[in-house]
Design a protein around this motif. Sequence first.
Motif, PDB file in Angstrom:
ATOM      1  N   VAL A  11     -44.296 -25.266  12.415  1.00 21.13           N
ATOM      2  CA  VAL A  11     -43.173 -26.013  11.882  1.00 21.13           C
ATOM      3  C   VAL A  11     -43.614 -27.768  12.241  1.00 21.13           C
ATOM      4  O   VAL A  11     -43.668 -27.960  13.689  1.00 21.13           O
ATOM      5  CB  VAL A  11     -41.904 -25.628  12.584  1.00 21.13           C
ATOM      6  N   GLN A  18     -32.911 -29.858  11.855  1.00 19.11           N
ATOM      7  CA  GLN A  18     -33.293 -28.613  11.265  1.00 19.11           C
ATOM      8  C   GLN A  18     -34.846 -28.047  11.788  1.00 19.11           C
ATOM      9  O   GLN A  18     -34.899 -26.925  11.792  1.00 19.11           O
ATOM     10  CB  GLN A  18     -33.577 -29.082   9.879  1.00 19.11           C
ATOM     11  N   GLY A  19     -35.662 -29.032  11.986  1.00 19.57           N
ATOM     12  CA  GLY A  19     -36.932 -28.496  12.576  1.00 19.57           C
ATOM     13  C   GLY A  19     -36.748 -27.501  13.836  1.00 19.57           C
ATOM     14  O   GLY A  19     -37.521 -26.349  13.748  1.00 19.57           O
ATOM     15  N   HIS A  22     -35.325 -24.341  12.706  1.00 18.40           N
ATOM     16  CA  HIS A  22     -36.245 -23.284  12.171  1.00 18.40           C
ATOM     17  C   HIS A  22     -37.235 -22.689  13.137  1.00 18.40           C
ATOM     18  O   HIS A  22     -37.342 -21.424  13.023  1.00 18.40           O
ATOM     19  CB  HIS A  22     -36.905 -24.212  11.152  1.00 18.40           C
ATOM     20  N   VAL A 102     -43.851 -24.420   7.739  1.00 17.52           N
ATOM     21  CA  VAL A 102     -42.677 -25.133   7.330  1.00 17.52           C
ATOM     22  C   VAL A 102     -42.823 -26.399   7.493  1.00 17.52           C
ATOM     23  O   VAL A 102     -42.770 -27.234   8.631  1.00 17.52           O
ATOM     24  CB  VAL A 102     -41.312 -24.716   8.172  1.00 17.52           C
ATOM     25  N   ASN A 104     -41.483 -29.629   7.424  1.00 17.82           N
ATOM     26  CA  ASN A 104     -40.126 -30.211   7.522  1.00 17.82           C
ATOM     27  C   ASN A 104     -40.078 -31.473   7.756  1.00 17.82           C
ATOM     28  O   ASN A 104     -38.953 -32.141   7.549  1.00 17.82           O
ATOM     29  CB  ASN A 104     -39.423 -29.073   8.745  1.00 17.82           C
ATOM     30  N   THR A 154     -41.730 -25.742   2.001  1.00 18.34           N
ATOM     31  CA  THR A 154     -41.685 -27.411   2.115  1.00 18.34           C
ATOM     32  C   THR A 154     -40.360 -27.661   1.860  1.00 18.34           C
ATOM     33  O   THR A 154     -39.471 -27.084   1.179  1.00 18.34           O
ATOM     34  CB  THR A 154     -42.420 -28.011   0.803  1.00 18.34           C
ATOM     35  N   VAL A 155     -39.921 -28.729   2.764  1.00 14.13           N
ATOM     36  CA  VAL A 155     -38.537 -29.188   2.803  1.00 14.13           C
ATOM     37  C   VAL A 155     -38.302 -30.399   1.981  1.00 14.13           C
ATOM     38  O   VAL A 155     -38.955 -31.436   2.252  1.00 14.13           O
ATOM     39  CB  VAL A 155     -38.153 -29.434   4.393  1.00 14.13           C
ATOM     40  N   SER A 239     -27.544 -26.874  10.347  1.00 11.00           N
ATOM     41  CA  SER A 239     -28.934 -26.569  10.470  1.00 11.00           C
ATOM     42  C   SER A 239     -29.450 -25.003  10.182  1.00 11.00           C
ATOM     43  O   SER A 239     -30.208 -24.706   9.394  1.00 11.00           O
ATOM     44  CB  SER A 239     -29.704 -26.906  11.730  1.00 11.00           C
ATOM     45  N   SER A 243     -31.734 -22.841   7.798  1.00  7.97           N
ATOM     46  CA  SER A 243     -32.778 -22.012   8.531  1.00  7.97           C
ATOM     47  C   SER A 243     -32.613 -20.583   7.795  1.00  7.97           C
ATOM     48  O   SER A 243     -33.426 -19.757   7.732  1.00  7.97           O
ATOM     49  CB  SER A 243     -32.508 -21.803  10.135  1.00  7.97           C
ATOM     50  N   VAL A 246     -34.838 -20.651   5.106  1.00  5.82           N
ATOM     51  CA  VAL A 246     -36.236 -20.409   5.496  1.00  5.82           C
ATOM     52  C   VAL A 246     -36.872 -19.147   6.027  1.00  5.82           C
ATOM     53  O   VAL A 246     -38.108 -18.683   5.772  1.00  5.82           O
ATOM     54  CB  VAL A 246     -36.418 -21.714   6.714  1.00  5.82           C
TER      55      VAL A 246
END
Length: 271
Positions: A11, A18-19, A22, A102, A104, A154-155, A239, A243, A246
């Motif tokens: 990640v 968000q990261g 995730h 991910v 991100n 991919t974000v 977030s 997730s 994800v």
Amino acid sequence: MGLLDGKVAFVTGAARGQGRSHAVRLAREGAKIIAVDVAGPVSPANVYPAATSQDLDETVRLVEAEDQPIHARQADVRDSGALVAVLADGVAEFGGRLDVVVANAGISNWSRFWEMPDEQWQTVIDVNLTGVWRTLKAAVPHMIEAGNGGSIITVSSVAGIKSLPAQAHYSAAKHGVVGLTKAAAIELGEFRIRVNSVHPWGVATPMSEDPTIHKVLADHPSYAASFASLLPDLPIADSDDISDAVVWLASDLSRSVTATQLTLDMGATKV
């Protein structure tokens, strides 16, 4: 039993927002985590606070609280060498496999395109588009060598589907992520690696606290039409909402899904 038991996930931009979400959620489903974040300032055009090394330390603590190991390092997605080094160490530490990526990491700032300094344009492209390419370039050889297939997420953004005013650079980068995602899905299908993009709208993270947007809309009221939502009771996502998607894309629950743009946008791409 978690959805990702025994798997390893990488990640980027994992220090917060968000990261971090995730990384924690993937760990909760059983994945070992490799995580990076620049954990410092990126562009003078960013007016929201930068992530810090202490933020990344907190992500480590939260992942470990899920009873999963994490290999976390400060690294900039604009630095291919740093990404290669982190992944080499992390993949070796976790048994030679990499199953989930991910991509991100990203930044956001605002300006009309003809008033934008070259640095502002270039840094957003370098982080939000080229940084995704560098992330995939560093990660994919490990996935292919392991021979386990896998999933890359991919974000992107709503701005990867419809462009936003005062964010031409951000929109260009996020549209570019879609093109990269589709090409990667075609090239990686033979290795049983799926590649999909997610497209959030507003998410309650430090990035969303940028006060510049209020000035942009005050100065240019006609821009407000681009910032609509079909769910007035949900003006901004958490977030965890992102997730959820994800985790689904990372797991075998989405085994038939690749080259897809998954909108998590309260309907914003439709108005």
